[in-house]
Enzyme design. Structure first.
Site, PDB file in Angstrom:
ATOM      1  N   ASP A 195      92.540 -17.801  17.091  1.00  0.00           N
ATOM      2  CA  ASP A 195      91.366 -17.575  16.245  1.00  0.00           C
ATOM      3  C   ASP A 195      90.394 -18.709  16.532  1.00  0.00           C
ATOM      4  OD1 ASP A 195      89.595 -16.724  14.075  1.00  0.00           O
ATOM      5  OD2 ASP A 195      91.334 -15.629  13.342  1.00  0.00           O
ATOM      6  N   HIS A 270      86.536 -13.786  17.638  1.00  0.00           N
ATOM      7  CA  HIS A 270      87.381 -14.887  17.163  1.00  0.00           C
ATOM      8  C   HIS A 270      88.006 -15.666  18.321  1.00  0.00           C
ATOM      9  CE1 HIS A 270      87.150 -14.213  12.854  1.00  0.00           C
ATOM     10  NE2 HIS A 270      87.336 -12.930  13.029  1.00  0.00           N
ATOM     11  N   ASP A 332      89.061  -7.554  14.968  1.00  0.00           N
ATOM     12  CA  ASP A 332      88.260  -7.564  13.741  1.00  0.00           C
ATOM     13  C   ASP A 332      87.013  -8.427  13.886  1.00  0.00           C
ATOM     14  OD1 ASP A 332      90.007  -9.800  13.937  1.00  0.00           O
ATOM     15  OD2 ASP A 332      89.601 -10.313  11.853  1.00  0.00           O
ATOM     16  N   GLU A 333      86.040  -8.114  13.050  1.00  0.00           N
ATOM     17  CA  GLU A 333      84.868  -8.970  12.817  1.00  0.00           C
ATOM     18  C   GLU A 333      84.171  -9.422  14.104  1.00  0.00           C
ATOM     19  OE1 GLU A 333      86.153 -11.003   8.613  1.00  0.00           O
ATOM     20  OE2 GLU A 333      86.981 -11.946  10.402  1.00  0.00           O
ATOM     21  N   TYR A 424      96.634 -10.050   0.516  1.00  0.00           N
ATOM     22  CA  TYR A 424      96.036 -11.278   1.041  1.00  0.00           C
ATOM     23  C   TYR A 424      96.521 -12.474   0.229  1.00  0.00           C
ATOM     24  CZ  TYR A 424      93.352  -9.531   4.916  1.00  0.00           C
ATOM     25  OH  TYR A 424      93.008  -9.034   6.149  1.00  0.00           O
ATOM     26  N   GLU A 465      92.635 -20.951   6.358  1.00  0.00           N
ATOM     27  CA  GLU A 465      91.451 -21.823   6.257  1.00  0.00           C
ATOM     28  C   GLU A 465      91.634 -22.849   5.148  1.00  0.00           C
ATOM     29  OE1 GLU A 465      91.321 -18.530   6.522  1.00  0.00           O
ATOM     30  OE2 GLU A 465      89.464 -17.819   7.456  1.00  0.00           O
TER      31      GLU A 465
HETATM   32  C1  ACM Z   1      91.011 -10.032   8.724  1.00  0.00           C
HETATM   33  O1  ACM Z   1      91.321 -10.409   7.574  1.00  0.00           O
HETATM   34  N1  ACM Z   1      89.885 -10.461   9.268  1.00  0.00           N
HETATM   35  C2  ACM Z   1      91.830  -9.137   9.486  1.00  0.00           C
END
Ligand code: ACM
Ligand code: ZN
Length: 752
Positions: A195, A270, A332-333, A424, A465
């Protein structure tokens, strides 16, 4: 006794006893016998025809907690022994086991490695807690109740994820994490190795991935228990990576516990550390980096064939290390503006007839899918890989809710459900409680029976994080992991949250012995700040249900077992920050409640008008910044809390100041609502700390104030997405809560 005999056991001597031993996750069926159970001693024989890894697991548990291991035999009399017996092929489901414990011994039937491991993990929870160590116990009788269990998992994917990029975790902790996964009969470890925070796995062909990409300088974020704040700190060199030898050892350690390790090698986004190490893989025509020393992009150039050569080389080495059928490629993202500006990406889109950047991502994922399939593996990605068209072999991990998973399952793709709503574990317990996690069901009502078969299971994610330490990681997973494990293992019928919460608390004693942290909420305090005349009495409310003991410190340090135990209100005569926390028996603190105590002094105030002095700052923060060190972009005056002064909708902060007019002596109740973080200070004392990145939520606090003027300050910051801020107050003697603005005065526009 063979399996057939067990199945035919007369049920007469087995009673459905009212009190079942607390096993998590709850077995499918469990009956307590009326007779005596079995006592394990150093003379007990372990009969294991197949030499399973499960018997090695049992031996290591006994060695740690009891100080002995058992003599083993491949064949022998199962009377008075613990026997691991392979059931005839096809007799049991995948992962199924049967466990019979009586005065004549313990017999376990299993069909596969998983079944044997799960049986031992159940046996472990039937043994006294002292089996967890940390030192061998000499006194405990290792008795197991008379019991009969039939058990098997509801889902085949019972996953735990760990982000080791944002913060690096030592291999020893990864093995501990695998122990926890195994204890909960989970079977997938999703290892988030790549990441923007760092590249964490040795790749021989590209040594700079680790020599450059595994390290960062300057910014380290995390929860700082001693400062009670989330924040970015100027750090030294930070990072680390796993060598190939370490990875192989971890993969074997997992396999011995029937845990599949799914590596995640993020792409195409990422990937900041890759582009720091190999800038050739970056897109063309990009603006300069916003942060000095960082690459200007975190997305691979898909228009450059070199990217595919690089990724295939990396995946070759990854597949050599990981036998997993699934290789997770993230997805993702992805910020597609890089591709939009890039001449190579635009050429590629033209050449391939791709109409937009979503299609370019789909093109990219399809190529990787094809490559993995050519090696006999399957691609897995976050639900963004649906955009622009799903690759034929892809399995979807649905995180932005469950819609992506539903769409994928309806189109015949396998899915793993991991929605932010329940899965999460980096989210605070205040927003995602253990009880709430327990309501998770990976199979949505929108799927029919055939489509539902595509739901492999579910998974909890631990993004780091804000999780800089092992203790904090444990605090975030326990006991929520017990809830997740049970929703994925046990039958859905008959779930009772209250019963579960009682049962899961039985794990705390085991976790203590394992030296693990777990969630203990901050103690409730009567007052979150006190401005006192003469002396203050600081009161916490002891919750008798709490597994930990309530301790406090008076010098601003984190309470330890050496700190005094709270028995009555603490008297304070000078400025102090009192910190209360529940501590586990091994001394690990839960969340801290802090009460700032300051001698009261009222301000002399003249020439003020109703409203706030405001200063607006720009920058990218993850916590309320220290305004004393910053220069505002603009300062001004506002009648009420608002955002008129801002220039942008993201990445800004506000510092609001004024004088609060307390109409009488007494307790003032404040409520601050903000998105993102905010801190309220009155008279210099922190009344509410609602800092950190979060959605629009309210936090409250009480402060005792003498009649008169008191300085008031709100520190606020906005990261990205929505933003909001409001403050309400209930003054003593009133029953209504009102906007605080009408009590706040400051020098008007143009005056200091
Ligand atoms: C994620 O939480 N960006 C997969
Ligand atoms: Zn490009």
């Amino acid at each position: 006794m063979n399996l057939a005999a067990l199945l035919l056991l007369p049920s007469g001597h087995i009673a459905a006893a009212p009190s079942l031993p607390p096993v998590v996750p709850k077995p499918v069926s469990m009956h307590v016998g009326t007779g005596r159970g079995f006592t394990v001693s150093r003379n007990t024989l372990l009969v294991d025809e197949n030499g399973t890894t499960a018997s090695a697991l049992l031996q290591s548990l006994l060695k740690r907690g009891a100080g002995f291991t058992l003599k083993t035999a491949k064949h022998g009399n199962t009377r008075g022994a613990i026997s691991l017996i392979k059931a005839p092929k096809g007799a049991l489901r995948q992962g199924e086991y049967k466990l019979h414990s009586g005065s004549d011994g313990i017999r376990i039937w299993f069909g596969d490695k998983g079944g044997a491991v799960y049986a031992v993990q159940t046996l472990r929870q039937l043994l006294p807690q002292a089996i967890e160590g940390p030192k061998p116990s000499t006194t405990t009788k290792w008795s197991v109740p008379a019991i009969e269990i039939t058990d098997y998992p509801r889902f085949s994917w019972r996953g735990m994820h760990l982000d080791v990029s944002r913060h690096f975790f030592q291999p020893s902790f990864i093995e501990k994490y695998l122990d926890y996964i195994s204890m909960m009969k989970m079977n997938v470890f999703h290892w988030h190795l790549v990441d923007d925070g760092g590249w964490r796995i040795e790749i021989e062909k590209y040594p700079k991935l680790t020599s450059v990409g595994a390290w960062r300088y300057g910014i380290t974020t995390g929860w700082d228990q001693s400062k009670l704040s989330y924040g970015a700190e100027a750090g030294a060199k930070y990072g680390g990576f796993y060598t190939k030898a370490q990875v192989r050892e971890i993969v074997k350690y997992a396999a011995d516990r029937d845990i599949n390790v799914v590596p995640e090698i993020e792409m195409p986004g990422h990937t900041m550390p890759v582009l720091a190490a190999y800038p050739d893989l970056m897109c063309q025509n990009q603006p300069a980096s916003a942060v000095s020393g960082q690459p200007s992009s975190n997305v691979y150039c898909v228009g450059n064939e070199k990217t595919f050569g690089f990724i295939q080389d990396v995946l070759d080495e990854v597949m050599e290390m990981f036998p997993s059928k699934w290789i997770h490629i993230g997805g993702d993202e992805v910020d597609k503006s890089y591709w939009h500006r890039c001449s190579l990406c635009q050429e590629k889109m033209k050449a391939e007839g791709l109409k937009n950047e979503e299609s370019l991502q789909s093109y990219f994922v399809k190529r990787i899918d094809k490559y993995l399939a050519s090696k006999g593996r399957r691609l897995m990605g976050w639900d963004e890989i649906l955009e622009g068209g799903l690759a034929p072999g892809a399995t979807v991990m649905s995180w932005r809710g469950i819609d992506g998973g539903i769409a994928a399952a309806k189109s015949g793709h396998d899915v793993v459900m991991s929605p932010t709503s329940h899965c999460y574990f980096d989210f605070a317990y205040s927003g995602q409680s253990t009880e709430h996690v327990y309501t998770f069901d990976p199979v949505p009502a929108a799927l029919n029976a055939t489509q539902a078969k595509h739901v492999l299971g579910g998974q909890a994610n631990v993004w780091t994080e804000w999780i800089p330490t092992e203790a904090r990681a444990e605090f975030m997973i326990w006991p929520r992991m017990g809830a997740m494990a049970e929703t994925l293992w046990s039958p859905k019928a008959g779930r009772d949250t209250g019963e579960f919460m009682g049962r899961v608390s039985s794990l705390f004693g085991r976790l203590d012995r394992l030296g693990s942290s777990y969630f203990l909420p901050a103690p409730q305090v009567a007052m979150s700040a006190i401005l006192f005349k003469g002396k203050a009495k600081v009161e916490a409310i002891q919750d008798k249900q709490m597994p930990g003991k309530l301790h406090y410190s008076i010098d601003g340090t984190v309470p330890t077992l050496k700190s005094p135990l709270y028995t009555k209100p603490v008297t304070v005569t000078k400025a102090a920050s009192i910190r209360f926390a529940y501590l586990t028996p091994s001394g690990k603190p839960g969340d801290i409640a802090q009460v700032d105590c300051l001698p009261a002094h009222t301000e002399k105030v003249a020439n003020v008008q109703n409203g706030w002095k405001a200063a607006y700052y720009e920058g990218s923060w993850t916590a309320v910044p220290n305004f004393a060190k910053l220069k505002p972009v603009i300062s001004g005056f506002m009648n009420r809390i608002g955002f008129d002064i801002r220039h942008h909708d993201e990445n800004f902060a506000l510092d609001l100041n004024g004088y609060f007019k307390a109409p009488k002596d007494g307790v003032y109740h404040f409520e601050i609502s903000s998105d993102d973080g905010s801190i309220l200070k009155v008279g210099g004392a922190t009344v509410i700390n609602h800092d950190g990145s979060h959605g629009g939520t309210m936090k409250d606090g009480n402060v005792w104030l003498p009649k008169g003027w008191h300085k008031i300050e709100i520190g606020y910051y906005q990261g990205s997405g929505a933003y909001s801020l409001s403050l309400a107050v209930k003054v003593p003697g009133t029953s209504k809560i009102a906007k605080a603005d009408s009590f706040v005065y400051s020098h008007g526009p143009g005056r200091d």
